[in-house]
Design a protein around this motif. Structure first.
Motif, PDB file in Angstrom:
ATOM      1  N   LYS A  18     -16.430   2.314  -8.679  1.00 31.99           N
ATOM      2  CA  LYS A  18     -15.211   1.825  -8.066  1.00 31.99           C
ATOM      3  C   LYS A  18     -14.912   2.605  -6.785  1.00 31.99           C
ATOM      4  CE  LYS A  18     -10.399   0.726  -9.209  1.00 31.99           C
ATOM      5  NZ  LYS A  18      -9.383   0.660 -10.282  1.00 31.99           N
ATOM      6  N   VAL A  19     -14.350   1.919  -5.804  1.00 29.67           N
ATOM      7  CA  VAL A  19     -13.914   2.539  -4.552  1.00 29.67           C
ATOM      8  C   VAL A  19     -12.403   2.335  -4.449  1.00 29.67           C
ATOM      9  CG1 VAL A  19     -14.078   2.472  -2.029  1.00 29.67           C
ATOM     10  CG2 VAL A  19     -16.133   2.146  -3.429  1.00 29.67           C
ATOM     11  N   TYR A  20     -11.689   3.363  -4.037  1.00 31.41           N
ATOM     12  CA  TYR A  20     -10.231   3.315  -4.001  1.00 31.41           C
ATOM     13  C   TYR A  20      -9.726   3.180  -2.566  1.00 31.41           C
ATOM     14  CZ  TYR A  20     -10.205   4.731  -8.898  1.00 31.41           C
ATOM     15  OH  TYR A  20     -10.398   4.765 -10.255  1.00 31.41           O
ATOM     16  N   LYS A  21      -8.640   2.431  -2.414  1.00 29.04           N
ATOM     17  CA  LYS A  21      -8.028   2.276  -1.103  1.00 29.04           C
ATOM     18  C   LYS A  21      -7.010   3.379  -0.852  1.00 29.04           C
ATOM     19  CE  LYS A  21      -8.449  -2.622  -0.021  1.00 29.04           C
ATOM     20  NZ  LYS A  21      -7.699  -3.874   0.297  1.00 29.04           N
ATOM     21  N   LEU A  22      -7.016   3.875   0.372  1.00 28.97           N
ATOM     22  CA  LEU A  22      -6.029   4.852   0.822  1.00 28.97           C
ATOM     23  C   LEU A  22      -5.102   4.127   1.794  1.00 28.97           C
ATOM     24  CD1 LEU A  22      -8.514   7.774   1.581  1.00 28.97           C
ATOM     25  CD2 LEU A  22      -7.124   7.489  -0.483  1.00 28.97           C
ATOM     26  N   SER A  23      -3.864   3.872   1.379  1.00 26.07           N
ATOM     27  CA  SER A  23      -2.927   3.093   2.193  1.00 26.07           C
ATOM     28  C   SER A  23      -2.309   3.964   3.281  1.00 26.07           C
ATOM     29  CB  SER A  23      -1.838   2.494   1.308  1.00 26.07           C
ATOM     30  OG  SER A  23      -2.401   1.543   0.429  1.00 26.07           O
ATOM     31  N   LEU A  24      -2.616   3.639   4.529  1.00 23.57           N
ATOM     32  CA  LEU A  24      -2.197   4.439   5.670  1.00 23.57           C
ATOM     33  C   LEU A  24      -1.190   3.693   6.528  1.00 23.57           C
ATOM     34  CD1 LEU A  24      -5.778   5.652   6.679  1.00 23.57           C
ATOM     35  CD2 LEU A  24      -4.187   6.741   5.076  1.00 23.57           C
ATOM     36  N   ASN A  25      -0.457   4.441   7.333  1.00 23.58           N
ATOM     37  CA  ASN A  25       0.554   3.862   8.209  1.00 23.58           C
ATOM     38  C   ASN A  25       0.311   4.343   9.634  1.00 23.58           C
ATOM     39  OD1 ASN A  25       2.939   3.111   9.581  1.00 23.58           O
ATOM     40  ND2 ASN A  25       4.145   3.266   7.710  1.00 23.58           N
ATOM     41  N   GLY A  26      -0.045   3.422  10.508  1.00 29.00           N
ATOM     42  CA  GLY A  26      -0.336   3.765  11.896  1.00 29.00           C
ATOM     43  C   GLY A  26       0.888   3.797  12.783  1.00 29.00           C
ATOM     44  N   ALA A  54       2.375   2.697   1.536  1.00 33.46           N
ATOM     45  CA  ALA A  54       1.542   3.350   2.543  1.00 33.46           C
ATOM     46  C   ALA A  54       2.020   4.779   2.800  1.00 33.46           C
ATOM     47  CB  ALA A  54       1.564   2.543   3.841  1.00 33.46           C
ATOM     48  N   GLY A  55       1.210   5.508   3.549  1.00 41.29           N
ATOM     49  CA  GLY A  55       1.534   6.893   3.864  1.00 41.29           C
ATOM     50  C   GLY A  55       2.713   7.002   4.817  1.00 41.29           C
ATOM     51  N   ASP A  56       3.101   8.215   5.097  1.00 42.27           N
ATOM     52  CA  ASP A  56       4.229   8.516   5.978  1.00 42.27           C
ATOM     53  C   ASP A  56       3.761   8.447   7.428  1.00 42.27           C
ATOM     54  OD1 ASP A  56       6.300   9.613   7.453  1.00 42.27           O
ATOM     55  OD2 ASP A  56       6.641  11.303   6.107  1.00 42.27           O
ATOM     56  N   LYS A  57       4.358   7.562   8.220  1.00 37.09           N
ATOM     57  CA  LYS A  57       3.926   7.380   9.604  1.00 37.09           C
ATOM     58  C   LYS A  57       4.161   8.614  10.470  1.00 37.09           C
ATOM     59  CE  LYS A  57       8.283   5.298  11.196  1.00 37.09           C
ATOM     60  NZ  LYS A  57       8.897   4.090  11.787  1.00 37.09           N
ATOM     61  N   GLU A  63      -3.647  13.853   7.539  1.00 36.77           N
ATOM     62  CA  GLU A  63      -2.679  14.309   6.545  1.00 36.77           C
ATOM     63  C   GLU A  63      -2.337  13.199   5.550  1.00 36.77           C
ATOM     64  OE1 GLU A  63      -0.099  17.627   9.065  1.00 36.77           O
ATOM     65  OE2 GLU A  63       0.275  15.485   9.398  1.00 36.77           O
ATOM     66  N   GLN A  64      -2.238  11.973   6.048  1.00 39.32           N
ATOM     67  CA  GLN A  64      -1.968  10.850   5.144  1.00 39.32           C
ATOM     68  C   GLN A  64      -3.118  10.654   4.152  1.00 39.32           C
ATOM     69  OE1 GLN A  64      -0.391   7.124   6.748  1.00 39.32           O
ATOM     70  NE2 GLN A  64       0.112   8.196   8.650  1.00 39.32           N
ATOM     71  N   ILE A  65      -4.336  10.768   4.649  1.00 36.22           N
ATOM     72  CA  ILE A  65      -5.507  10.617   3.781  1.00 36.22           C
ATOM     73  C   ILE A  65      -5.492  11.666   2.680  1.00 36.22           C
ATOM     74  CG2 ILE A  65      -8.018  10.930   3.701  1.00 36.22           C
ATOM     75  CD1 ILE A  65      -8.164   9.429   6.363  1.00 36.22           C
ATOM     76  N   GLU A  66      -5.234  12.899   3.050  1.00 35.28           N
ATOM     77  CA  GLU A  66      -5.198  13.966   2.049  1.00 35.28           C
ATOM     78  C   GLU A  66      -4.060  13.750   1.059  1.00 35.28           C
ATOM     79  OE1 GLU A  66      -7.543  16.238   1.532  1.00 35.28           O
ATOM     80  OE2 GLU A  66      -8.547  15.099   3.126  1.00 35.28           O
ATOM     81  N   GLY A  67      -2.919  13.279   1.559  1.00 35.53           N
ATOM     82  CA  GLY A  67      -1.801  13.012   0.676  1.00 35.53           C
ATOM     83  C   GLY A  67      -2.095  11.900  -0.310  1.00 35.53           C
ATOM     84  N   GLN A  68      -2.738  10.837   0.172  1.00 28.61           N
ATOM     85  CA  GLN A  68      -3.100   9.726  -0.706  1.00 28.61           C
ATOM     86  C   GLN A  68      -4.131  10.165  -1.754  1.00 28.61           C
ATOM     87  OE1 GLN A  68      -2.248   6.081  -0.516  1.00 28.61           O
ATOM     88  NE2 GLN A  68      -0.464   7.006   0.436  1.00 28.61           N
ATOM     89  N   LYS A  69      -5.074  10.984  -1.326  1.00 26.15           N
ATOM     90  CA  LYS A  69      -6.066  11.484  -2.280  1.00 26.15           C
ATOM     91  C   LYS A  69      -5.408  12.345  -3.363  1.00 26.15           C
ATOM     92  CE  LYS A  69     -10.108  11.636   0.779  1.00 26.15           C
ATOM     93  NZ  LYS A  69     -11.077  12.527   1.471  1.00 26.15           N
ATOM     94  N   ASN A  70      -4.446  13.155  -2.965  1.00 24.36           N
ATOM     95  CA  ASN A  70      -3.763  14.011  -3.941  1.00 24.36           C
ATOM     96  C   ASN A  70      -3.024  13.197  -4.992  1.00 24.36           C
ATOM     97  OD1 ASN A  70      -4.622  16.462  -2.857  1.00 24.36           O
ATOM     98  ND2 ASN A  70      -2.897  16.606  -1.445  1.00 24.36           N
ATOM     99  N   LEU A  71      -2.515  12.036  -4.583  1.00 24.07           N
ATOM    100  CA  LEU A  71      -1.832  11.164  -5.541  1.00 24.07           C
ATOM    101  C   LEU A  71      -2.801  10.614  -6.579  1.00 24.07           C
ATOM    102  CD1 LEU A  71       0.497   9.088  -3.167  1.00 24.07           C
ATOM    103  CD2 LEU A  71       1.182  10.925  -4.730  1.00 24.07           C
TER     104      LEU A  71
END
Length: 298
Positions: A18-26, A54-57, A63-71
């Protein structure tokens, strides 16, 4: 129903797991909100531009990627071996100067455990310079590049009602241009839009199926707090689709898709704090299990 290919099946075939999505905010907005095409957005769209998860814009993409991974870290076994797709979800994610887009996209693709990039956008915000950027990134990185287009319906009367802001010809041209550059296309379709019959909904699916897209995302119309659709609902002008109605249409829709089309979504995931109706779609896991059972047994 045989030969169903869900997104996890695709990932299993391509990557072995499985591959997981990291929801980001541009940090982008939408031409349907800033006055270019309109100011209220689509009638059903929330104030978060469908990016509530999504992550914090205000954070960098790294930083968003790392935050999403930590979740995800404590929820996934063998986390160190997991791969990810960077997903720009909130609002219109090609709606910025091309140099800014290139910086954001490259940063999102940089981690070695990120295998691709998925970009949610509108077909009327894909100028040639952005299309060429996507082509270049795919060639240089060798990673997946997907573009998600919110079509919802092929019917112009409905499109005007939901304030989509572009005509079907624009969508058709965008898909053609993306295919020319070997960029995979995912199309969003909504069932239960006001005034549409089952025949109308299946006509949308049939049109998309003929365009040889990589994947589709299905969901029922959701009435969220703070939207203009919620005002229509209060006036009694909108009737939510029932689970049984949705399930029956979904079965027929999937059956007319070309073999090999990847089904990325069969139900939405609305924030429970925002959903007004229908209540049945608030338990995503339960709804997915029920819908998949219906599909496999059909």
């Amino acid at each position: 129903m045989k030969n169903l290919i869900f997104l996890n099946d695709y990932f299993q075939k391509e990557y072995g797991h499985k591959v997981y999505k990291l929801s980001l905010n541009g940090g982008m907005t939408c031409p349907n909100r800033d006055g270019t095409k309109g100011t209220g957005g689509c009638i059903f769209c929330s104030s978060g531009g469908s990016g509530e998860f999504a992550g914090d814009k205000n954070l960098s993409i790294r930083e968003q990627i790392e935050g999403q991974k930590n979740l995800l870290k404590n929820k996934i076994k063998n986390f160190e071996s997991i791969k990810f797709i960077s997903y720009f979800q909130a609002f219109t994610n090609t709606y910025a100067p091309v140099d800014k887009l290139e910086t954001l996209y490259r940063e999102s693709l940089a981690p070695s455990d990120v295998v691709g990039l998925s970009i949610a956008t509108r077909p009327d915000v894909l100028p040639d310079e952005v299309l060429e950027l996507l082509k270049k990134l795919k060639k240089e990185t060798g990673k997946e590049i997907w573009v998600e287009l919110g079509l919802q319906t092929i019917h112009e009367k409905t499109a005007e009602y939901i304030r989509r802001g572009y005509r079907l010809e624009c969508f058709n041209k965008a898909v053609e241009e993306l295919h020319k550059r070997d960029i995979k296309v995912i199309v969003h379709i909504i069932f239960g839009l006001p005034g549409e019959t089952e025949k109308d909904m299946l006509a949308t699916v049939s049109h998309v199926g003929k365009m040889s897209v990589f994947g589709v995302k299905f969901q029922n119309l959701q009435i969220l707090k703070g939207t203009d659709l919620a005002k229509e609902y209060v006036k009694g002008l909108v009737k939510p689709i029932t689970f049984d109605e949705y399930g029956k249409i979904l079965i027929k829709a999937v059956s007319i898709l070309p073999e090999g089309t990847v089904i990325h979504r069969i139900t939405g995931d609305p924030p429970k704090s925002l959903i007004i109706e229908p209540e049945w779609c608030t338990d995503k896991r339960l709804v997915m299990d029920r819908l998949k059972k219906m599909l496999y047994n059909s």
